[in-house]
Write a protein that holds these residues in place. Structure first.
Motif, mmCIF file in Angstrom:
data_model
loop_
_atom_site.group_PDB
_atom_site.id
_atom_site.type_symbol
_atom_site.label_atom_id
_atom_site.label_comp_id
_atom_site.label_asym_id
_atom_site.label_seq_id
_atom_site.Cartn_x
_atom_site.Cartn_y
_atom_site.Cartn_z
ATOM 1 N N LEU A 55 0.781 -1.239 0.000
ATOM 2 C CA LEU A 55 0.000 0.000 0.000
ATOM 3 C C LEU A 55 0.811 1.286 0.000
ATOM 4 O O LEU A 55 0.497 2.222 -0.710
ATOM 5 C CB LEU A 55 -0.945 0.006 1.198
ATOM 6 N N LEU A 56 1.820 1.373 0.826
ATOM 7 C CA LEU A 56 2.625 2.595 0.891
ATOM 8 C C LEU A 56 4.061 2.295 0.514
ATOM 9 O O LEU A 56 4.608 1.276 0.917
ATOM 10 C CB LEU A 56 2.611 3.164 2.320
ATOM 11 N N ASP A 57 4.646 3.202 -0.255
ATOM 12 C CA ASP A 57 6.062 3.029 -0.588
ATOM 13 C C ASP A 57 6.884 3.722 0.484
ATOM 14 O O ASP A 57 6.972 4.948 0.505
ATOM 15 C CB ASP A 57 6.359 3.665 -1.958
ATOM 16 N N TYR A 58 7.438 2.944 1.397
ATOM 17 C CA TYR A 58 8.204 3.531 2.495
ATOM 18 C C TYR A 58 9.636 3.800 2.034
ATOM 19 O O TYR A 58 10.578 3.145 2.444
ATOM 20 C CB TYR A 58 8.178 2.603 3.709
ATOM 21 N N THR A 59 9.751 4.776 1.180
ATOM 22 C CA THR A 59 11.052 5.128 0.621
ATOM 23 C C THR A 59 11.727 6.151 1.523
ATOM 24 O O THR A 59 11.074 6.781 2.364
ATOM 25 C CB THR A 59 10.854 5.771 -0.755
ATOM 26 N N PRO A 60 13.049 6.378 1.329
ATOM 27 C CA PRO A 60 13.702 7.450 2.089
ATOM 28 C C PRO A 60 12.993 8.788 1.891
ATOM 29 O O PRO A 60 12.861 9.576 2.820
ATOM 30 C CB PRO A 60 15.126 7.471 1.511
ATOM 31 N N THR A 61 12.489 9.041 0.664
ATOM 32 C CA THR A 61 11.777 10.303 0.409
ATOM 33 C C THR A 61 10.563 10.430 1.324
ATOM 34 O O THR A 61 10.273 11.505 1.857
ATOM 35 C CB THR A 61 11.301 10.353 -1.065
ATOM 36 N N PHE A 62 9.857 9.320 1.520
ATOM 37 C CA PHE A 62 8.682 9.331 2.396
ATOM 38 C C PHE A 62 9.078 9.773 3.806
ATOM 39 O O PHE A 62 8.474 10.680 4.380
ATOM 40 C CB PHE A 62 8.071 7.920 2.425
ATOM 41 N N PHE A 63 10.123 9.139 4.342
ATOM 42 C CA PHE A 63 10.520 9.448 5.721
ATOM 43 C C PHE A 63 11.080 10.863 5.849
ATOM 44 O O PHE A 63 10.812 11.561 6.824
ATOM 45 C CB PHE A 63 11.541 8.426 6.226
ATOM 46 N N VAL A 64 11.881 11.278 4.867
ATOM 47 C CA VAL A 64 12.483 12.618 4.943
ATOM 48 C C VAL A 64 11.376 13.679 4.872
ATOM 49 O O VAL A 64 11.380 14.651 5.639
ATOM 50 C CB VAL A 64 13.527 12.811 3.813
ATOM 51 N N THR A 65 10.402 13.473 3.988
ATOM 52 C CA THR A 65 9.294 14.443 3.855
ATOM 53 C C THR A 65 8.495 14.514 5.148
ATOM 54 O O THR A 65 8.152 15.597 5.635
ATOM 55 C CB THR A 65 8.378 14.030 2.677
ATOM 56 N N LEU A 66 8.241 13.351 5.719
ATOM 57 C CA LEU A 66 7.509 13.287 6.992
ATOM 58 C C LEU A 66 8.280 14.017 8.093
ATOM 59 O O LEU A 66 7.721 14.824 8.850
ATOM 60 C CB LEU A 66 7.347 11.810 7.358
ATOM 61 N N ALA A 67 9.586 13.747 8.152
ATOM 62 C CA ALA A 67 10.426 14.369 9.200
ATOM 63 C C ALA A 67 10.457 15.889 9.036
ATOM 64 O O ALA A 67 10.415 16.625 10.025
ATOM 65 C CB ALA A 67 11.839 13.789 9.139
ATOM 66 N N LYS A 68 10.475 16.357 7.798
ATOM 67 C CA LYS A 68 10.492 17.810 7.577
ATOM 68 C C LYS A 68 9.213 18.441 8.129
ATOM 69 O O LYS A 68 9.250 19.499 8.748
ATOM 70 C CB LYS A 68 10.609 18.116 6.076
ATOM 71 N N ALA A 69 8.084 17.788 7.870
ATOM 72 C CA ALA A 69 6.809 18.331 8.372
ATOM 73 C C ALA A 69 6.805 18.381 9.898
ATOM 74 O O ALA A 69 6.350 19.365 10.496
ATOM 75 C CB ALA A 69 5.650 17.478 7.860
ATOM 76 N N VAL A 70 7.337 17.337 10.530
ATOM 77 C CA VAL A 70 7.369 17.298 12.004
ATOM 78 C C VAL A 70 8.305 18.379 12.545
ATOM 79 O O VAL A 70 7.960 19.122 13.475
ATOM 80 C CB VAL A 70 7.807 15.890 12.488
ATOM 81 N N VAL A 71 9.499 18.500 11.953
ATOM 82 C CA VAL A 71 10.488 19.477 12.430
ATOM 83 C C VAL A 71 9.949 20.906 12.271
ATOM 84 O O VAL A 71 10.022 21.720 13.201
ATOM 85 C CB VAL A 71 11.825 19.291 11.665
ATOM 86 N N ILE A 72 9.388 21.196 11.101
ATOM 87 C CA ILE A 72 8.855 22.557 10.878
ATOM 88 C C ILE A 72 7.697 22.826 11.846
ATOM 89 O O ILE A 72 7.594 23.921 12.423
ATOM 90 C CB ILE A 72 8.410 22.728 9.405
ATOM 91 N N GLY A 73 6.859 21.823 12.052
ATOM 92 C CA GLY A 73 5.746 21.986 13.001
ATOM 93 C C GLY A 73 6.265 22.290 14.396
ATOM 94 O O GLY A 73 5.744 23.167 15.092
#
Ligand code: SF4
Length: 503
Positions: free
Chosen positions: A177-195
């Protein structure tokens, strides 16, 4: 896997209680019949439970990757009641709030939006945190499945992040269902850090705003700017510069004397911004305090630190046949180091762009060295040694007039372990103004009353600190600009600002 006990007490015709003895049934997590799930491109992913801003930024970040993701609303008291109605007994309240929030959302899809139960089960997937753990955390996935099945959504799919293994899937169907690629994790981490960064600035500014509501309006504008940057694949650093301009327009009066209150404790109870902790942050601000929240990257850095320690321990236990160079362990070590460096670099870049100057990514090694005399560092679960370390650090480094540790009722790592240790810490640091407080979902009046009592002492301390400074001086305009963030030995914002002008 667990057994569902059906020894029920029910009133008979005379009103007396009697036991009904049934043979226990085997609990099975999977649906009784195979389900023909919707294809990947029609699947809707759901999640939530971080701060309001972070949930929305994650939604934009994942949408920018082409993932059909919707952030759930903030868990409220109704979600808690729904969780209690369908969950097992004796759970901690993050379980009740988050499980109930999902069930409540699905019920709304069915009852208000008119989707059939079958359509919901086939089309929607929930992403959550999971994994092994010494506390109830290890049972989260099962709790979701049990409550969903009892609420009529049997077969609803879940997928989980395991903080130790990276990501694992609940079953084979979900694997694609989800492609857990490095891009996925990095994008997620950016949203958390900026938040985290924007939230921190909000807590620094809102107590001092001249016009009520202007900080929240500016934060909402920042959310739109950053969300659009994600969706349009534009520079996030550029977006943070734009946010800086928006925040600079909020008028502040930072010479108001207010106590600083550090809020820490169990991750979810301390972080949530709603009924899960009786809206603690808004309550404290309404009572005249400035809050210091624990950012989500603290938990991220703790997970990386725990993985690093685990790796080191394995290095110290070589087997007879161990190769001279263990490449798999070396690779893990390098990945952990790269992860830590990436979080720090992104945090620093975004923080500098928006103008958060006086906050650093937490140094978990320093916190571990503060706590190790009191707390066995190998003892993981919940926040591990962090609660003890935060209190010691707050006292030693003069960080807060009051430290509040919030924990869900009956939380094992936080109430049973950390609070036991905190009694020794407060005995050795009697100057600490420390309040350990439990949230059960009910009993708000008692909770607020205890916070108010501790806050009274903190207000007195903030006033005395400010009055002790020589203030016969010209106060320049810059003190009211949020970008001016001096650091010295004072705690309160007003005292720190005035002291910085004396130096
Ligand atoms: S740390 Fe506490 S509140 Fe969190 S899952 Fe474990 S027992 Fe529950």
């Amino acid at each position: 896997m667990s057994l569902s006990c059906t020894n029920l007490k029910t009133p008979d015709n005379n009103g007396d209680l009697r036991f009904l003895h049934h043979t226990p049934d085997q609990w099975r997590e999977g649906p009784a019949n195979a389900i023909d799930y919707a294809p990947k491109e029609e699947t809707v992913f759901l999640s939530g439970g971080l701060t309001l801003l972070q949930d929305k930024l994650i939604e934009a970040a994942l949408n920018s990757l082409g993932i059909n993701f919707t952030a759930l609303p903030n868990p409220d008291f109704k979600a808690f009641q729904t969780g209690k109605a369908f969950g097992n007994r004796g759970q901690c309240n993050p379980t009740y709030f988050t499980v109930g929030n999902l069930v409540k959302y699905l019920q709304q899809l069915r009852d208000e939006k008119g989707l059939s139960t079958e359509e919901i089960v086939k089309k929607y997937v929930y992403i959550t945190a999971g994994g092994c753990g010494p506390c109830r955390f290890g049972m989260y996935i099962t709790e979701y499945k049990k409550a969903l099945a009892d609420a009529g959504f049997e077969g609803f799919r879940l997928t989980a992040f395991d903080h130790e293994k990276g990501i694992f899937q609940g079953d084979e169907i979900e694997e694609q269902l989800l492609d857990y690629t490095p891009t996925f994790f990095v994008t997620l981490a950016k949203a958390v850090v900026i938040g985290d960064i924007i939230n921190m600035l909000g807590y620094k500014m809102r107590p001092y705003e001249v016009e009520r509501g202007t900080t929240d309006a500016a934060l909402e504008a920042c959310r739109t700017i950053v969300s659009n940057a994600f969706l349009e694949h534009k520079s996030l650093i550029g977006a943070m510069w734009q946010c800086r301009k928006v925040l600079s327009k909020v008028q502040l009066d930072r010479l108001q004397v207010k106590p600083k209150v550090m809020v820490m404790g169990e991750f979810w109870a301390a972080m949530t911004e709603g009924d899960g902790n009786y809206n603690l942050y808004r309550f404290l601000e309404a009572e005249g305090a400035e809050c210091i929240p624990q950012l989500i990257i603290n938990r991220l850095m703790l997970s990386l630190w725990e993985a690093e320690q685990e790796n080191l321990k394995q290095q110290q236990l070589p087997g007879k046949d161990a190769p001279a160079v263990d490449f798999s362990s070396l690779k893990s070590r390098l990945l952990i180091k790269a992860g830590k460096a990436a979080v720090k670099t992104h945090f620093t870049l975004y923080a500098k762009a928006i103008g958060l100057h006086d906050y650093d990514v937490p140094d978990i090694d320093k916190l571990a060295s503060l706590a190790k005399e009191y707390y066995t560092l190998e003892c993981s679960g919940g926040e591990g040694h962090l609660e003890v370390a935060h209190l010691i650090e707050a006292v030693k480094d003069n960080l807060a007039h009051l430290v509040i540790s919030v924990k869900p009722f009956g939380c094992m790592p936080s109430s049973a372990v950390s609070d036991g240790v905190q009694s020794l810490v407060t005995a050795r640091y009697p100057q600490a103004n420390f309040l350990s407080i439990e949230t059960s979902g009910e009993g708000a009046a008692n909770f607020y009353s205890r916070v108010q009592m501790a806050l009274f002492k903190a207000k007195q301390a903030a006033k005395e600190e400010f009055e002790a400074i020589e203030k016969e001086m010209h106060i320049p305009e810059k003190v009211n600009n949020y970008l001016y963030q001096p650091v010295n030995d004072k705690i309160g914002t007003a005292a720190t600002l005035v002291q910085s002008l004396c130096l």
